[in-house]
Design an enzyme around this catalytic site. Structure first.
Site, mmCIF file in Angstrom:
data_model
loop_
_atom_site.group_PDB
_atom_site.id
_atom_site.type_symbol
_atom_site.label_atom_id
_atom_site.label_comp_id
_atom_site.label_asym_id
_atom_site.label_seq_id
_atom_site.Cartn_x
_atom_site.Cartn_y
_atom_site.Cartn_z
ATOM 1 N N ASP A 196 56.369 67.745 73.431
ATOM 2 C CA ASP A 196 57.136 66.565 73.822
ATOM 3 C C ASP A 196 56.353 65.637 74.744
ATOM 4 O OD1 ASP A 196 59.231 67.456 72.358
ATOM 5 O OD2 ASP A 196 60.099 68.602 74.023
ATOM 6 N N ASP B 16 47.193 54.355 72.324
ATOM 7 C CA ASP B 16 46.349 54.064 71.156
ATOM 8 C C ASP B 16 46.703 54.978 69.977
ATOM 9 O OD1 ASP B 16 45.322 56.062 72.709
ATOM 10 O OD2 ASP B 16 43.294 55.253 72.803
ATOM 11 N N GLU C 298 39.700 53.738 63.981
ATOM 12 C CA GLU C 298 38.867 54.276 65.057
ATOM 13 C C GLU C 298 39.467 55.551 65.626
ATOM 14 O OE1 GLU C 298 37.159 51.724 68.541
ATOM 15 O OE2 GLU C 298 38.230 53.436 69.351
ATOM 16 N N GLU C 299 40.763 55.707 65.500
ATOM 17 C CA GLU C 299 41.430 56.870 66.073
ATOM 18 C C GLU C 299 41.365 58.122 65.191
ATOM 19 O OE1 GLU C 299 42.314 56.953 69.091
ATOM 20 O OE2 GLU C 299 42.016 54.811 69.406
ATOM 21 N N ASP D 209 40.887 49.062 64.584
ATOM 22 C CA ASP D 209 40.941 49.674 65.915
ATOM 23 C C ASP D 209 42.336 49.327 66.428
ATOM 24 O OD1 ASP D 209 40.835 50.502 68.485
ATOM 25 O OD2 ASP D 209 39.021 49.416 69.041
ATOM 26 N N LEU E 118 44.291 49.909 69.053
ATOM 27 C CA LEU E 118 44.551 49.384 70.408
ATOM 28 C C LEU E 118 43.274 49.463 71.233
ATOM 29 C CD1 LEU E 118 46.838 48.138 72.071
ATOM 30 C CD2 LEU E 118 47.243 50.386 73.051
ATOM 31 N N ASP E 119 42.513 48.397 71.163
ATOM 32 C CA ASP E 119 41.254 48.367 71.911
ATOM 33 C C ASP E 119 41.533 47.941 73.361
ATOM 34 O OD1 ASP E 119 38.169 48.374 71.580
ATOM 35 O OD2 ASP E 119 38.641 46.651 72.840
ATOM 36 N N GLU F 1 35.224 47.199 64.690
ATOM 37 C CA GLU F 1 35.202 46.134 65.692
ATOM 38 C C GLU F 1 34.221 45.019 65.342
ATOM 39 O OE1 GLU F 1 34.294 49.073 68.631
ATOM 40 O OE2 GLU F 1 36.275 48.963 69.551
HETATM 41 O O1 LIG Z 1 31.875 50.223 79.255
HETATM 42 P P1 LIG Z 1 31.425 48.976 78.593
HETATM 43 O O2 LIG Z 1 30.057 49.114 78.022
HETATM 44 O O3 LIG Z 1 31.536 47.778 79.504
HETATM 45 O O4 LIG Z 1 32.355 48.778 77.332
HETATM 46 C C1 LIG Z 1 33.548 48.046 77.359
HETATM 47 C C2 LIG Z 1 34.069 47.897 75.981
HETATM 48 O O5 LIG Z 1 34.577 49.133 75.549
HETATM 49 C C3 LIG Z 1 35.886 48.962 75.063
HETATM 50 O O6 LIG Z 1 36.787 49.322 76.078
HETATM 51 C C4 LIG Z 1 36.085 49.800 73.836
HETATM 52 O O7 LIG Z 1 35.786 51.121 74.170
HETATM 53 P P2 LIG Z 1 36.610 52.319 73.503
HETATM 54 O O8 LIG Z 1 36.463 52.119 72.024
HETATM 55 O O9 LIG Z 1 35.948 53.557 74.014
HETATM 56 O O10 LIG Z 1 38.020 52.145 73.958
HETATM 57 C C5 LIG Z 1 36.016 47.477 74.795
HETATM 58 O O11 LIG Z 1 37.325 46.994 74.846
HETATM 59 C C6 LIG Z 1 35.156 46.893 75.890
HETATM 60 O O12 LIG Z 1 34.670 45.650 75.506
#
Ligand SMILES: O=P(O)(O)OC[C@H]1O[C@](O)(COP(=O)(O)O)[C@@H](O)[C@@H]1O
Length: 398
Positions: free
Chosen positions: A124, A130, A153-154, A172, A174-175, A335
């Site tokens: 639960d 994400d 991506e997930e 992706d 929820l980036d 991305e």
């Molecule tokens: O740590 P850095 O190199 O600044 O990377 C930041 C980038 O990583 C992200 O958070 C994506 O990373 P995740 O795919 O690990 O979530 C982007 O949104 C952001 O532009």
């Protein structure tokens, strides 16, 4: 006997050479017939968005706005019924995610917090946002009946959804979710390809992978959704980039930024420059030069970095300049390709520091690479420094 990797690589190369794999999607003339223009929007919305350049064919100076369905449908860009149906399901998913990230109930469920919320709650235990966003998109794609395979991506591997459906979706969901606990803007990124009918006879796992590894220059449509002070869906069907803003009073995404043109040159660079000492010489020189106003554009640049790719990219699209992540961190399939397609359709560029992103053939689903997106003159200048890809990538704690 050939190893599975050799077989996949050979198949990918084969796809590249086969002209039948080129997108079958026709270029879209932007024809918006007056009878499809609705009358629900207000003069105040028109003035809010009046500073954005408006294509004469999509002129909204009368204060009338098109919904995305009207825009994409028969009276508009006429992208085809299948794609219109798919978009209406995607739209629903984006609205659900927008509500989710803004919900007080879920506000503490960022990417990293799912495990720490309630260790004893077992099944639960609340899921990180994400993962929930991934489930929302998958369910919408299933309901659309228009998607053969989704690569996210997930997920470790692509999910095969329906035989014979026309499209492949990469996403992706929820980036930027690592920062969501601080209410920083987040985004969904998506790309849509035609299903490769040529590989229909292969085993499911293999055809799912090959469909997902199509190169970016075969994208039929792509876009992103920015969940911020406004929820903005920016998309391209291969004929310009257009942004739609969620009107919370009607639940519609309405066309607010038709035919976006990125400024040819900006005055903003966007990068995590705490990494300066891990950068190669070329990138350091480039940033030092533009900071001091000694580059080809003789003005001192300003820095902006949200650390949320969609937000940093959207700002760059609006104001110009360059948004970058020079280390091999961002993913080509989910991305770099979709955002580069949008960038190019707005007159900008997407590069890995050396090559045009859309020309790179993905060989692995979760392949990572350096990413530079932005104004064409800024990207050209940056690339001229040669050595801009960060090869030292120790993994950073935040
Ligand atoms: O740590 P850095 O190199 O600044 O990377 C930041 C980038 O990583 C992200 O958070 C994506 O990373 P995740 O795919 O690990 O979530 C982007 O949104 C952001 O532009």
């Amino acid at each position: 006997m050939q190893s599975p990797t050799t077989t996949i690589t050979a198949a990918i190369q084969n796809l590249n050479l086969n002209p039948n794999f080129l997108p079958k999607f026709p270029p879209n003339p932007l024809r918006i017939l007056p009878e499809f223009v609705n009358h629900r929007s207000t003069a105040s919305m028109a003035s809010t968005f009046s500073r954005f350049k408006v294509n004469s064919k999509l002129d909204n100076s009368s204060g009338e706005f098109l919904t995305i369905t009207e825009y994409a449908g028969k009276g508009g860009a006429n992208v085809g019924d299948d794609l219109v149906v798919l978009f209406s399901h995607l739209e629903y998913a984006f609205k659900r995610i927008a509500a989710l990230v803004a919900s007080p109930v879920n506000s503490s469920l960022g990417k990293s917090s799912g495990g720490s919320q309630d260790v004893d709650a077992g099944r639960d235990k609340p899921k990180p946002l994400d993962i929930v966003s991934n489930e929302i998109i998958l369910s919408s794609l299933k309901n659309s009946g228009k998607v053969a395979v989704m690569a996210s991506e997930e997920d470790d591997a692509p999910v095969w959804i329906t035989d014979n459906a026309p499209f492949v979706v990469v996403t992706d969901p929820l980036d930027g979710s690592r920062n969501i606990d601080a209410s920083i803007p987040t985004g969904t990124i998506f790309g849509i390809y035609n299903r490769l009918i040529e590989v229909d006879n292969l085993p499911t796992e293999e055809k799912a992978l090959l469909n997902s590894l199509q190169s970016g220059n075969r994208l039929v449509a792509a876009g992103y959704v920015l969940y911020s002070s406004a929820t903005i869906l920016c998309t391209t069907f291969g004929s310009g980039a257009h942004a739609f803003t969620l009107d919370h009073s009607t639940g519609d995404f309405v066309l607010t930024h038709p035919d976006i043109k990125i400024p040819p040159r900006g005055q903003i660079y966007s990068v995590n420059d705490a990494r300066y000492f891990d950068w190669p010489e070329g990138l350091r020189r480039y940033i030092d030069t533009i900071r001091q106003g000694k580059g080809k554009f003789p003005k001192k640049y300003s820095a902006r970095y949200i650390c949320s790719l969609v937000a940093d990219f959207h700002r760059t699209l609006m104001y110009g300049g360059v948004a970058m992540n020079p280390r091999d961190h961002l993913r080509l399939v989910y991305e770099a390709n979709p955002l580069s397609f949008v960038a190019e359709q707005a007159g900008g560029k997407g590069s890995d520091g050396k090559n045009r992103i859309l020309s790179i053939q993905p060989v692995k689903l979760h392949q990572r690479l350096p990413l530079f997106l932005g104004s064409p003159e800024d990207i050209d200048e940056l690339e001229s420094y040669g050595d801009v890809q960060q090869t030292v990538n120790p993994g950073y704690d935040v």
